[in-house]
Design a protein around this motif. Structure first.
Motif, mmCIF file in Angstrom:
data_model
loop_
_atom_site.group_PDB
_atom_site.id
_atom_site.type_symbol
_atom_site.label_atom_id
_atom_site.label_comp_id
_atom_site.label_asym_id
_atom_site.label_seq_id
_atom_site.Cartn_x
_atom_site.Cartn_y
_atom_site.Cartn_z
ATOM 1 N N ILE A 194 48.697 63.786 -7.493
ATOM 2 C CA ILE A 194 48.827 62.933 -8.798
ATOM 3 C C ILE A 194 47.562 62.870 -9.284
ATOM 4 C CG2 ILE A 194 49.595 60.431 -9.791
ATOM 5 C CD1 ILE A 194 51.876 62.240 -8.368
ATOM 6 N N LYS A 195 47.448 63.124 -10.804
ATOM 7 C CA LYS A 195 46.313 62.641 -11.180
ATOM 8 C C LYS A 195 45.860 61.326 -11.599
ATOM 9 C CE LYS A 195 44.675 67.142 -12.770
ATOM 10 N NZ LYS A 195 44.693 67.682 -11.323
ATOM 11 N N GLY A 205 51.291 50.899 -12.473
ATOM 12 C CA GLY A 205 51.456 51.582 -11.361
ATOM 13 C C GLY A 205 52.333 52.501 -11.256
ATOM 14 N N LEU A 206 52.432 53.502 -10.154
ATOM 15 C CA LEU A 206 53.383 54.527 -10.223
ATOM 16 C C LEU A 206 53.895 54.391 -8.679
ATOM 17 C CD1 LEU A 206 54.382 57.247 -11.610
ATOM 18 C CD2 LEU A 206 52.752 58.476 -10.256
ATOM 19 N N GLN A 221 48.218 52.365 -7.650
ATOM 20 C CA GLN A 221 47.749 51.293 -8.396
ATOM 21 C C GLN A 221 46.496 51.471 -8.651
ATOM 22 O OE1 GLN A 221 50.034 48.447 -9.545
ATOM 23 N NE2 GLN A 221 48.497 48.702 -11.058
ATOM 24 N N ARG A 222 46.037 51.576 -9.846
ATOM 25 C CA ARG A 222 44.662 51.738 -10.203
ATOM 26 C C ARG A 222 43.989 50.536 -9.943
ATOM 27 N NH1 ARG A 222 44.887 55.834 -15.548
ATOM 28 N NH2 ARG A 222 42.786 54.902 -15.821
ATOM 29 N N VAL A 265 42.238 53.648 -6.111
ATOM 30 C CA VAL A 265 43.551 53.622 -6.316
ATOM 31 C C VAL A 265 43.797 52.864 -5.058
ATOM 32 C CG1 VAL A 265 45.490 54.932 -6.393
ATOM 33 C CG2 VAL A 265 43.452 55.765 -7.409
ATOM 34 N N LYS A 266 44.744 52.076 -5.259
ATOM 35 C CA LYS A 266 45.326 51.343 -4.030
ATOM 36 C C LYS A 266 46.861 51.914 -3.666
ATOM 37 C CE LYS A 266 45.218 47.230 -1.457
ATOM 38 N NZ LYS A 266 46.237 46.237 -1.603
#
Ligand SMILES: [Zn+2]
Ligand SMILES: [Zn+2]
Length: 178
Positions: A8-9, A17-18, A47-48, A53-54
């Motif tokens: 993931i970029k 978040g994703l 999560q940025r 990135v967490k």
């Protein structure tokens, strides 16, 4: 599972978040280390956090280990909570040290700052779950050092070697002094 979809970029992670969910049926992620007896199932949330990135979530699978004592293979269940901070390799500040010290259960992994390799994170977490001492059972009796019999299955009747026993020397001394 397509590993490319798990790269993931950083810039593609939205502010909220994703979330990702995937299954690795064949255990490709850890193929070079251990075979699996159940598919790898993972759920992660990215999560940025500034330039970091967490990654949080969970991974489940069952892997096949071989016992350190008797060499027999046995299944080992893995249920790991993922709690990882990915930080750009280039960054090395005191601030980060503090983050590390205050968050005990947080693993820190470095990344290139551009691509979050979710597959690598999950792989790492599975490998971290493998115990140092791999035993089929705490009470495993192991193999006979003389004939190689698995002593959990039956005893072999071999006499244990005595030559290294300190008492063997002691006995000799007692005899010669008398
Ligand atoms: Zn064993
Ligand atoms: Zn034996």
């Amino acid at each position: 599972m397509n590993r490319e979809e798990l790269k993931i970029k950083f810039e593609d992670i939205p502010p909220e978040g994703l979330s990702l969910e995937f299954a690795d049926e064949k255990g490709d992620l850890i193929r070079d280390c251990y075979p699996i007896s159940h598919p790898i199932q993972a759920r992660v949330h990215l999560q940025r956090w500034g330039i970091d990135v967490k990654v949080t979530g969970e991974v489940k699978t069952e892997i096949v280990l071989s016992c350190d004592r008797c060499l027999k293979e046995f299944p080992f269940k893995v249920t790991e909570r993922i709690n990882v901070l990915l930080e750009p390799r280039a960054v090395l500040s005191r601030l980060k040290e503090e983050v590390r010290l205050t968050k005990d259960d947080l693993d820190v992994i470095f990344f290139d700052g551009v691509t979050v390799e979710v597959d690598e994170v999950v792989r790492e977490e599975i490998l971290l779950a493998v115990p140092m001492r791999k035993l089929c059972d705490e009470a495993c009796k192991g193999l006979c050092p003389v004939c190689g019999q698995n002593l959990n299955e039956k005893s072999c009747g071999c006499k244990p070697a005595l030559k290294d026993s300190p008492f063997a020397i002691l006995k000799k001394l007692v005899v010669s002094s008398g």
